[in-house]
Design an enzyme around this catalytic site. Structure first.
Site, mmCIF file in Angstrom:
data_model
loop_
_atom_site.group_PDB
_atom_site.id
_atom_site.type_symbol
_atom_site.label_atom_id
_atom_site.label_comp_id
_atom_site.label_asym_id
_atom_site.label_seq_id
_atom_site.Cartn_x
_atom_site.Cartn_y
_atom_site.Cartn_z
ATOM 1 N N SER A 54 0.797 -1.238 0.000
ATOM 2 C CA SER A 54 0.000 0.000 0.000
ATOM 3 C C SER A 54 0.819 1.272 0.000
ATOM 4 O O SER A 54 0.314 2.345 -0.316
ATOM 5 C CB SER A 54 -0.912 0.008 1.236
ATOM 6 O OG SER A 54 -0.123 0.088 2.416
ATOM 7 N N ARG A 55 2.080 1.182 0.425
ATOM 8 C CA ARG A 55 2.918 2.389 0.470
ATOM 9 C C ARG A 55 4.383 1.960 0.517
ATOM 10 O O ARG A 55 4.686 0.745 0.540
ATOM 11 C CB ARG A 55 2.582 3.259 1.691
ATOM 12 C CG ARG A 55 2.767 2.564 3.015
ATOM 13 C CD ARG A 55 2.676 3.537 4.193
ATOM 14 N NE ARG A 55 3.175 2.878 5.386
ATOM 15 C CZ ARG A 55 2.412 2.304 6.308
ATOM 16 N NH1 ARG A 55 1.100 2.337 6.186
ATOM 17 N NH2 ARG A 55 2.960 1.714 7.353
ATOM 18 N N GLY A 56 5.285 2.941 0.519
ATOM 19 C CA GLY A 56 6.712 2.642 0.662
ATOM 20 C C GLY A 56 7.219 1.709 -0.426
ATOM 21 O O GLY A 56 6.784 1.746 -1.582
ATOM 22 N N ARG A 73 -3.075 -3.584 5.769
ATOM 23 C CA ARG A 73 -4.240 -3.439 6.653
ATOM 24 C C ARG A 73 -5.174 -2.347 6.141
ATOM 25 O O ARG A 73 -6.377 -2.441 6.237
ATOM 26 C CB ARG A 73 -3.780 -3.130 8.088
ATOM 27 C CG ARG A 73 -3.196 -4.342 8.791
ATOM 28 C CD ARG A 73 -2.487 -3.964 10.056
ATOM 29 N NE ARG A 73 -1.362 -3.072 9.803
ATOM 30 C CZ ARG A 73 -0.539 -2.601 10.718
ATOM 31 N NH1 ARG A 73 -0.722 -2.940 11.982
ATOM 32 N NH2 ARG A 73 0.462 -1.813 10.386
ATOM 33 N N ALA A 102 5.489 -6.921 3.773
ATOM 34 C CA ALA A 102 4.833 -6.284 4.927
ATOM 35 C C ALA A 102 5.656 -6.505 6.187
ATOM 36 O O ALA A 102 6.126 -7.610 6.452
ATOM 37 C CB ALA A 102 3.430 -6.853 5.127
ATOM 38 N N SER A 119 16.510 -7.020 5.645
ATOM 39 C CA SER A 119 17.112 -5.722 5.965
ATOM 40 C C SER A 119 18.587 -5.901 6.282
ATOM 41 O O SER A 119 19.006 -6.964 6.762
ATOM 42 C CB SER A 119 16.421 -5.116 7.189
ATOM 43 O OG SER A 119 17.143 -4.006 7.654
ATOM 44 N N TYR A 138 13.336 -6.344 15.818
ATOM 45 C CA TYR A 138 13.176 -6.205 14.356
ATOM 46 C C TYR A 138 14.306 -6.930 13.634
ATOM 47 O O TYR A 138 14.061 -7.706 12.698
ATOM 48 C CB TYR A 138 13.168 -4.712 14.011
ATOM 49 C CG TYR A 138 13.154 -4.381 12.536
ATOM 50 C CD1 TYR A 138 11.964 -4.345 11.819
ATOM 51 C CD2 TYR A 138 14.341 -4.090 11.856
ATOM 52 C CE1 TYR A 138 11.950 -4.030 10.458
ATOM 53 C CE2 TYR A 138 14.334 -3.785 10.504
ATOM 54 C CZ TYR A 138 13.139 -3.754 9.809
ATOM 55 O OH TYR A 138 13.129 -3.446 8.464
ATOM 56 N N LYS A 184 14.336 -10.185 10.889
ATOM 57 C CA LYS A 184 14.901 -10.118 9.539
ATOM 58 C C LYS A 184 15.986 -11.194 9.364
ATOM 59 O O LYS A 184 16.108 -11.800 8.296
ATOM 60 C CB LYS A 184 15.444 -8.717 9.255
ATOM 61 C CG LYS A 184 14.347 -7.644 9.235
ATOM 62 C CD LYS A 184 13.335 -7.926 8.138
ATOM 63 C CE LYS A 184 12.250 -6.887 8.012
ATOM 64 N NZ LYS A 184 11.335 -7.131 6.897
#
Ligand SMILES: NC(=O)c1ccc[n+]([C@@H]2O[C@H](COP(=O)([O-])OP(=O)(O)OC[C@H]3O[C@@H](n4cnc5c(N)ncnc54)[C@H](OP(=O)(O)O)[C@@H]3O)[C@@H](O)[C@H]2O)c1
Length: 251
Positions: free
Chosen positions: A22-24, A45, A96, A148, A161, A165
């Site tokens: 949806s973005r990024g 979402r 996501a 990442s 996080y 990853k």
């Protein structure tokens, strides 16, 4: 001459599911694949106006909807609907994820659990769901996990996080072996780029990353997108790899 048939290369993906489209970076991947004539299913979402606009421009090639990746039943229903509309999915981009901005000692148990559920458990389940469908229908496919640079280098404030990853990088290698060449499974590990997720980083941290980067600028989503496309679409023998796109900041 060998009596064994030559193994067939895994064909380019023609229907790709992008989580967090949806973005990024996810939105940039969706737009790029649509530009290349690929059919795309994308969820997050919340469906943003940008994703809605792409859906209006490509009514026959983009299936978009609101799904929380941690809700396996919702993801399953979305995949079924997407396949009815677009045809069988033969590509998956696990993009996501949620970020973190808290020292480990200050991170609540619930927040650690949420990061692990969203960034590690959910993509593993989504991958299992799609691999089962593909293999069950005798199809081959490609999987790209967006991980990442945090999985390879330490960054304060990103402990849970980074663990997720690193987990996805490890899963990438084992799944590539497990699938025995029937699918290509790779990860792309970007350096920091500007997005809603990285907006929590302060100017000082961003300046520090840029100073450490030989190419002298933060990674751009536009520099990551071609690598994802190559792994989904080009005839390569790349499998089980983690490709870092960070301008050598981590080298
Ligand atoms: N930004 C960076 O510096 C950076 C660096 C290296 C790697 N990455 C990785 O690159 C990927 C994209 O990051 P980004 O910076 O583009 O992040 P972003 O702008 O925050 O976008 C994340 C996307 O994931 C979706 N998402 C988050 N939680 C979700 C959930 N529970 N269910 C479904 N969708 C969910 C978001 O939509 P909703 O919130 O509406 O659900 C959004 O579409 C991530 O895997 C990230 O870890 C980012």
């Amino acid at each position: 001459m060998s009596e064994h048939a030559e193994p067939q290369p895994v064909p380019p993906s023609s229907v790709v599911l992008v989580s967090g489209g949806s973005r990024g970076l996810g939105l940039a991947i969706v737009a790029d694949l649509l530009d290349r004539g690929v059919r795309v299913a994308a969820f997050a979402r919340t469906v943003t106006p940008e994703l809605d606009k792409l859906a209006a421009e490509h009514p026959d090639r983009l299936h978009a909807g609101p799904v929380d990746v941690t809700d396996l039943a919702a993801a399953q229903a979305f995949v079924r609907d997407a396949e009815v509309r677009l045809g069988p999915i033969d590509g998956l981009v696990n993009n996501a994820a949620i970020g973190q901005d808290s020292l480990h000692v200050h991170t609540a148990t619930g927040d650690i659990a949420r990061i692990i559920e969203t960034n590690l458990t959910a993509p593993l389940q989504l991958t299992r769901l799609l691999v089962r469908r593909m293999l069950g229908q005798g199809r081959r496919g490609r999987i790209v996990n967006i991980t990442s640079i945090c999985a390879q280098r330490g960054f304060p404030g990103l402990v849970a996080y980074s663990a997720t990853k690193g987990g996805m990088d490890a899963a990438t290698r084992s799944l590539a072996r497990e699938l025995g060449g029937r699918m290509l499974v790779n990860a792309v590990a970007p350096g920091f780029f500007a997005s809603e997720m990285s907006a929590v980083l302060g100017r000082t941290q961003l300046d520090q990353i840029v100073r450490r980067t030989p190419s002298g600028h933060l990674t751009e989503p536009a520099e990551v997108v071609p690598v994802v496309r190559m792994l989904l679409r080009e005839q390569t023998n790349i499998n089980g790899q983690v490709i870092v796109v960070d301008g050598a900041a981590s080298v």
